[in-house]
Design an enzyme around this catalytic site. Structure first.
Site, PDB file in Angstrom:
ATOM      1  N   CYS A 299     -11.273   3.109  -1.166  1.00 26.33           N
ATOM      2  CA  CYS A 299     -10.008   3.608  -0.619  1.00 26.33           C
ATOM      3  C   CYS A 299      -9.731   2.827   0.666  1.00 26.33           C
ATOM      4  O   CYS A 299     -10.671   2.521   1.418  1.00 26.33           O
ATOM      5  CB  CYS A 299     -10.128   5.107  -0.310  1.00 26.33           C
ATOM      6  SG  CYS A 299      -8.663   5.791   0.502  1.00 26.33           S
ATOM      7  N   THR A 300      -8.456   2.544   0.884  1.00 24.05           N
ATOM      8  CA  THR A 300      -8.072   1.746   2.061  1.00 24.05           C
ATOM      9  C   THR A 300      -8.575   2.313   3.385  1.00 24.05           C
ATOM     10  O   THR A 300      -8.826   1.572   4.320  1.00 24.05           O
ATOM     11  CB  THR A 300      -6.535   1.684   2.157  1.00 24.05           C
ATOM     12  OG1 THR A 300      -6.016   3.011   1.973  1.00 24.05           O
ATOM     13  CG2 THR A 300      -5.953   0.765   1.114  1.00 24.05           C
ATOM     14  N   HIS A 301      -8.675   3.638   3.460  1.00 24.17           N
ATOM     15  CA  HIS A 301      -9.016   4.268   4.739  1.00 24.17           C
ATOM     16  C   HIS A 301     -10.522   4.294   5.023  1.00 24.17           C
ATOM     17  O   HIS A 301     -10.921   4.526   6.162  1.00 24.17           O
ATOM     18  CB  HIS A 301      -8.502   5.713   4.762  1.00 24.17           C
ATOM     19  CG  HIS A 301      -7.015   5.826   4.824  1.00 24.17           C
ATOM     20  ND1 HIS A 301      -6.186   5.254   3.887  1.00 24.17           N
ATOM     21  CD2 HIS A 301      -6.209   6.453   5.719  1.00 24.17           C
ATOM     22  CE1 HIS A 301      -4.919   5.532   4.205  1.00 24.17           C
ATOM     23  NE2 HIS A 301      -4.913   6.265   5.299  1.00 24.17           N
TER      24      HIS A 301
ATOM     25  N   ASP B 224       0.860  -1.184   0.000  1.00 24.49           N
ATOM     26  CA  ASP B 224       0.000   0.000   0.000  1.00 24.49           C
ATOM     27  C   ASP B 224       0.895   1.232   0.000  1.00 24.49           C
ATOM     28  O   ASP B 224       2.094   1.147   0.263  1.00 24.49           O
ATOM     29  CB  ASP B 224      -0.887  -0.002   1.258  1.00 24.49           C
ATOM     30  CG  ASP B 224      -1.796   1.217   1.315  1.00 24.49           C
ATOM     31  OD1 ASP B 224      -2.420   1.536   0.281  1.00 24.49           O
ATOM     32  OD2 ASP B 224      -1.859   1.887   2.361  1.00 24.49           O
ATOM     33  N   SER B 225       0.304   2.374  -0.286  1.00 27.26           N
ATOM     34  CA  SER B 225       1.049   3.625  -0.212  1.00 27.26           C
ATOM     35  C   SER B 225       1.481   3.919   1.221  1.00 27.26           C
ATOM     36  O   SER B 225       2.362   4.735   1.443  1.00 27.26           O
ATOM     37  CB  SER B 225       0.171   4.766  -0.724  1.00 27.26           C
ATOM     38  OG  SER B 225      -1.048   4.771  -0.012  1.00 27.26           O
TER      39      SER B 225
ATOM     40  N   TYR C  97      -0.487   8.372  -2.547  1.00 28.62           N
ATOM     41  CA  TYR C  97      -0.511   8.058  -3.973  1.00 28.62           C
ATOM     42  C   TYR C  97      -1.721   8.720  -4.652  1.00 28.62           C
ATOM     43  O   TYR C  97      -1.734   8.923  -5.856  1.00 28.62           O
ATOM     44  CB  TYR C  97      -0.623   6.544  -4.184  1.00 28.62           C
ATOM     45  CG  TYR C  97       0.644   5.737  -3.983  1.00 28.62           C
ATOM     46  CD1 TYR C  97       1.790   6.290  -3.397  1.00 28.62           C
ATOM     47  CD2 TYR C  97       0.691   4.400  -4.372  1.00 28.62           C
ATOM     48  CE1 TYR C  97       2.932   5.521  -3.208  1.00 28.62           C
ATOM     49  CE2 TYR C  97       1.832   3.634  -4.203  1.00 28.62           C
ATOM     50  CZ  TYR C  97       2.953   4.193  -3.618  1.00 28.62           C
ATOM     51  OH  TYR C  97       4.075   3.432  -3.444  1.00 28.62           O
TER      52      TYR C  97
ATOM     53  N   GLU D 230      -6.382   9.297   9.448  1.00 30.19           N
ATOM     54  CA  GLU D 230      -5.046   9.162  10.049  1.00 30.19           C
ATOM     55  C   GLU D 230      -4.910  10.014  11.311  1.00 30.19           C
ATOM     56  O   GLU D 230      -4.153   9.701  12.215  1.00 30.19           O
ATOM     57  CB  GLU D 230      -3.961   9.497   9.019  1.00 30.19           C
ATOM     58  CG  GLU D 230      -3.955   8.464   7.917  1.00 30.19           C
ATOM     59  CD  GLU D 230      -2.619   8.276   7.242  1.00 30.19           C
ATOM     60  OE1 GLU D 230      -1.621   8.904   7.635  1.00 30.19           O
ATOM     61  OE2 GLU D 230      -2.586   7.476   6.281  1.00 30.19           O
TER      62      GLU D 230
ATOM     63  N   CYS E 116      -3.718  -1.012  -2.095  1.00 36.26           N
ATOM     64  CA  CYS E 116      -4.005   0.398  -2.350  1.00 36.26           C
ATOM     65  C   CYS E 116      -4.923   0.527  -3.574  1.00 36.26           C
ATOM     66  O   CYS E 116      -4.619  -0.015  -4.639  1.00 36.26           O
ATOM     67  CB  CYS E 116      -2.671   1.093  -2.608  1.00 36.26           C
ATOM     68  SG  CYS E 116      -2.816   2.828  -3.035  1.00 36.26           S
TER      69      CYS E 116
HETATM   70  N1  DGL Z   1      -4.047   3.816  -0.028  1.00 36.99           N
HETATM   71  C1  DGL Z   1      -4.641   4.856  -0.812  1.00 36.99           C
HETATM   72  C2  DGL Z   1      -5.813   4.286  -1.604  1.00 36.99           C
HETATM   73  O1  DGL Z   1      -6.430   3.318  -1.221  1.00 36.99           O
HETATM   74  C3  DGL Z   1      -5.077   6.026   0.039  1.00 36.99           C
HETATM   75  C4  DGL Z   1      -3.932   6.873   0.566  1.00 36.99           C
HETATM   76  C5  DGL Z   1      -3.148   7.540  -0.536  1.00 36.99           C
HETATM   77  O2  DGL Z   1      -3.642   8.482  -1.176  1.00 36.99           O
HETATM   78  O3  DGL Z   1      -2.033   7.097  -0.775  1.00 36.99           O
HETATM   79  O4  DGL Z   1      -6.121   4.793  -2.650  1.00 36.99           O
END
Ligand code: DGL
Length: 268
Positions: free
Chosen positions: A184-186, A10-11, A42, A152, A73
């Site tokens: 999105c992961t978050h 992941d990023s 990312y 975060e 990600c």
């Molecule tokens: N992990 C990224 C995603 O799922 C979110 C965080 C980022 O922008 O790097 O797109």
């Protein structure tokens, strides 16, 4: 080969939501996680950059003998998974296709919303994946870039976040969707807030859960599931500040992370 680890990247920290689902579903699988914390986010970067980063990470993980690569990600899945699939000799799984399939299976009204980073939304990857499963489904998309820093910061359940969610999601509410992909992961950490804003009639699709199911399907289809249950090992690497990763990561993984190594990537 069966005992080799699954590589997950992941990023940064967010991909731990995907790792969590994979280890819940496949508790015997060994894993190596890499979070590119030096170069996060990312979501606001170009396709070329995200693709290059993703290949550097893939090379790092391949050198550690992974049997499968999972792009946890969403932005990397949208921009880099197609080429990773073409060029790597091991199975590669991204989060977009599993999430899209789960959403198409869920919708009754054939009206699906997708939220994600600017990059994920700009790539139209979810819309393409949804249409390739069922061309008659309509999609409605919205980038929500402030969600990542809010999560975060630990403000997932704060009233500030609910206000911002209301502002972002208002236009999707007007589109009469019955299913919303958390692209999105978050965003799985914002499920309660997003659900309150969207109302009970909208089902939220967590790509992390559907990706874990896809990992299981592909491993078992290829006879690659780890049969031995001697307690799986999970190792963690980051490209910057292991300390922050361990502190913030706990919230994403749901349990303590003991140790993370510093990965020196080519180009980082
Ligand atoms: N992990 C990224 C995603 O799922 C979110 C965080 C980022 O922008 O790097 O797109």
């Amino acid at each position: 080969m069966k005992q080799s680890p699954i590589g997950i990247f992941d990023s940064g920290i967010g991909g731990l939501t995907v790792l969590k689902e994979i280890s819940k579903l496949l508790p015997d699988e060994n894993t190596i996680y890499l979070g590119d914390t030096a170069r996060v986010p990312y979501g606001s970067k170009s396709k070329e950059t995200v693709e290059r980063y993703s290949f550097e990470i893939a090379n790092f993980l391949l050198k550690r003998g992974i049997k499968m690569l999972v792009a946890a990600c969403n932005t990397a899945s949208a921009y880099a998974v197609a080429r990773l699939k073409e060029e790597l000799k091991i199975p590669v799984i991204g989060v977009i296709e599993p999430g899209a399939r789960a959403a198409v299976n869920m919708t009754r009204s054939k009206r699906i919303g997708v939220i994600g980073t600017e990059g994920t939304i700009k790539s139209s990857a979810y819309t393409k994946a949804i249409k390739s499963v069922n061309p008659s489904v309509s999609t409605f998309v919205k980038a929500c870039p402030l969600f990542v820093p809010l999560v975060e910061e630990g403000w997932a359940d704060d009233s500030v976040t609910e206000t911002i969610a209301g502002r972002y999601l208002d236009e999707l509410k007007a589109c009469d969707i019955d299913t919303l992909v958390l692209g999105c992961t978050h965003y799985p950490l914002l499920k309660d807030t997003i659900s309150r804003v969207m109302g009970k009639g909208v089902v939220l699709i967590d790509s992390a859960e559907s990706t874990a199911a896809e990992v299981m399907r592909v491993l078992s289809g290829n006879g690659m599931l780890n049969g031995s249950n001697g307690g799986a090992s999970h190792s963690f690497f980051v490209t910057d500040s292991p300390e922050r990763f361990l502190t913030v990561g706990k919230r994403f993984f749901g349990e303590d992370l003991k140790d993370a190594g510093l990965a020196l990537l080519e180009g980082c």
